[in-house]
Design an enzyme around this catalytic site. Structure first.
Site, PDB file in Angstrom:
ATOM      1  CG  ASP A 141      49.838  45.859  38.537  1.00 38.96           C
ATOM      2  OD1 ASP A 141      50.299  47.009  38.357  1.00 38.96           O
ATOM      3  OD2 ASP A 141      50.421  44.825  38.158  1.00 38.96           O
ATOM      4  CG  ASP A 153      54.093  42.490  38.451  1.00 42.25           C
ATOM      5  OD1 ASP A 153      54.592  42.698  37.336  1.00 42.25           O
ATOM      6  OD2 ASP A 153      52.896  42.173  38.589  1.00 42.25           O
ATOM      7  NE  ARG A 198      53.137  46.700  32.127  1.00 42.72           N
ATOM      8  CZ  ARG A 198      53.216  45.420  32.482  1.00 42.72           C
ATOM      9  NH1 ARG A 198      53.040  45.075  33.742  1.00 42.72           N
ATOM     10  NH2 ARG A 198      53.474  44.492  31.587  1.00 42.72           N
TER      11      ARG A 198
HETATM   12 CA    CA Z   1      50.822  42.633  38.909  1.00 40.24          CA
END
Ligand code: CA
Ligand code: CA
Length: 486
Positions: A294, A290, A346
């Protein structure tokens, strides 16, 4: 100000910055270091000290997962310094044995069975509200979720307040797991560590993610007729994974500095799509990773400086969902002097937050992005034919819902692409830039819908850093970003 005076003062500010990053090299203890005053949003509520004031009994040097977890548990929220020596594998047991899929898998989970059970050719024949049923049922999904629970309990390290997690020397690594800074944690420093391969053994298939009834695909329509005609011939569906290398999940006052992030020896290209056309786009690879860092669920006041993000698809998500109740007015993050080297997207993608992004260096290859002149179907065929295994550079800065990105002096080198990959409009309304450069030209928005430059705020927290001209960013970032440089 005369040009020569300006040049001298910029040079002096550069020297100040260099001194600040040399303290480790000069023999000072980086475990005891605090964040420089006013170095980005992390400083908004005062000094970020991490565990710098730890008493001797809360100053730990750890070499195994067990020692690491024991140290975190023992210190609690008392100031603590946790020094990582060598490589620690978060996916290992107390004897140091590595744990893998077979150790976590709960019967009857089996990837091939799982994949067959939810195969779009069957599962997608019927739609609910225009999409395939996204809440998977049945013993395979239940067993997968139970397996995830077992892995998560082993590989997630939850940090408490007033902690400094720091690598010793130039070869400290934290691999195959997730560092978690939850809502109960604040004043945390993470420095000088190489993070690798936060691998999820049990990715989940979401049949409705990016699903579209796109009639450029032969046979794609909303009603099922036969094997060749119906919603099962429409594109969409994604594999999703659980673990970021670092999740700032509700925590605040966090400084993440001089680390590196990559997928180790399990890059995404080893896990290609498993379903046949039309469910075999590059984006339908079996994603075992992932984010790298984050920042979600009401997290706030984070500074991310001098890190290297390398060879990975999704680098930094700031704000996990448009419908979050926790994120509005939070997610304030500063990102400076980082190297984003061959990441896909991102870097960061932002919702809600006021995010200051300056003097970062972005290098990538946009080959494989959709050609706007072709239909989705034609693009799909073209990308399969190209068989590229680079992380397709899609967008660096993503302006999402209610985001307010303030960008300055970033440098983008994007092969086979350009302005359209530097900034993307992903449901945002505003974006500001001064002085960034894309492939040698001033940054100029090339976005699907316009973004106003009125972001409604102006950064004030620059610490010791002068914003450099973009042209000077690559040399500076390559010389100073990453672990082993303090
Ligand atoms: Ca994440
Ligand atoms: Ca269901």
């Amino acid at each position: 100000m005369k040009k020569s005076v300006l040049a001298i003062s910029i040079a002096m500010m550069g020297m100040l910055g260099a001194c600040a990053t040399m303290e480790g090299g000069s023999g000072e203890d980086i475990g005891r270091a605090t964040m420089p005053a006013n170095d980005g949003w992390a400083a908004a509520e005062g000094a970020v000290t991490g565990g710098s004031a730890a008493k001797p009994e809360n100053d730990f040097t750890v070499t195994t997962r067990k020692e690491l977890f024991d140290a975190v548990a023992k210190a609690g929220s008392a100031p603590s310094i946790i020094r990582i020596k060598g490589t620690i594998n978060l996916s290992s047991d107390d004897s140091g044995r590595e744990l893998t899929e077979k150790d976590y898998a709960v019967a009857p989970y089996n990837f091939d069975e799982y994949m067959k059970t939810y195969a779009p050719a069957k599962w997608n024949q019927k739609l609910e509200k225009g999409r395939p049923d996204r809440s998977l049922d049945g013993p395979q999904e239940e067993a997968r979720l139970a397996s995830v629970k077992k892995q998560r309990a082993q590989v997630t390290l939850k940090l408490a307040s007033n902690t400094t997690l720091v690598g010793v020397g130039s070869d400290a690594k934290l691999v195959k797991g997730n560092v978690w800074i939850g809502p109960e944690a604040e004043n945390v420093i993470i420095r000088n560590i190489a993070f690798e391969d936060a691998f999820d053994y049990f990715p989940g298939w979401d049949p409705g993610d990016s699903f579209k009834i796109d009639k450029s695909y032969p046979g794609c329509q909303d009603a099922y007729v036969d094997a060749g005609t119906g919603p099962q011939k429409c594109p969409g569906g994604r594999w999703n994974s659980e673990y970021d290398s670092i999740s700032v999940n509700g925590g605040k006052r966090v400084w993440i500095d001089h680390n590196s992030f990559n997928d180790g020896n399990r890059p995404d290209k080893l896990f290609p799509p498993v379903y046949p056309f039309p469910h075999n786009e590059v984006t339908q690879k079996v994603q075992h990773h992932d984010g790298m860092i984050d920042v979600t669920n009401g997290a706030n006041y984070v500074t991310v400086s001098y890190n290297v993000f390398k060879d990975h698809d999704k680098a930094m998500l700031i704000g996990g969902s448009d419908s979050s109740k926790l994120d509005p007015n939070k997610l304030k993050v500063t990102i400076h002097n980082n190297f984003f080297d061959n990441v896909g997207q991102r870097a960061p993608r932002v919702r809600f937050g006021q995010v200051h992004v300056y003097n970062n260096y972005f290098v990538g290859d946009a080959a494989g992005n959709d050609d706007p002149k072709l239909s989705a179907y034609e693009n799909h065929l073209a990308v399969i034919k190209a068989k590229g295994d680079n992380n397709i550079f899609r967008q660096a800065l993503g302006a999402g819902k209610d985001s307010a990105i303030y960008s300055e002096g970033n440098l983008f080198e994007i092969k086979n692409g350009g302005q359209a990959q530097a900034v993307g409009n992903m449901g945002g309304k505003v974006f500001f830039d001064a002085g960034s450069v894309v492939n040698g030209q001033p940054l100029k928005l090339d976005v699907s819908k316009p973004l106003s430059a009125d972001v409604g705020w102006k950064p004030t927290l620059y610490g010791n850093n002068a914003v450099r001209p973009a042209a000077e960013v690559p040399a500076h970032v390559k010389a100073h970003a990453g672990p082993g440089k303090l």
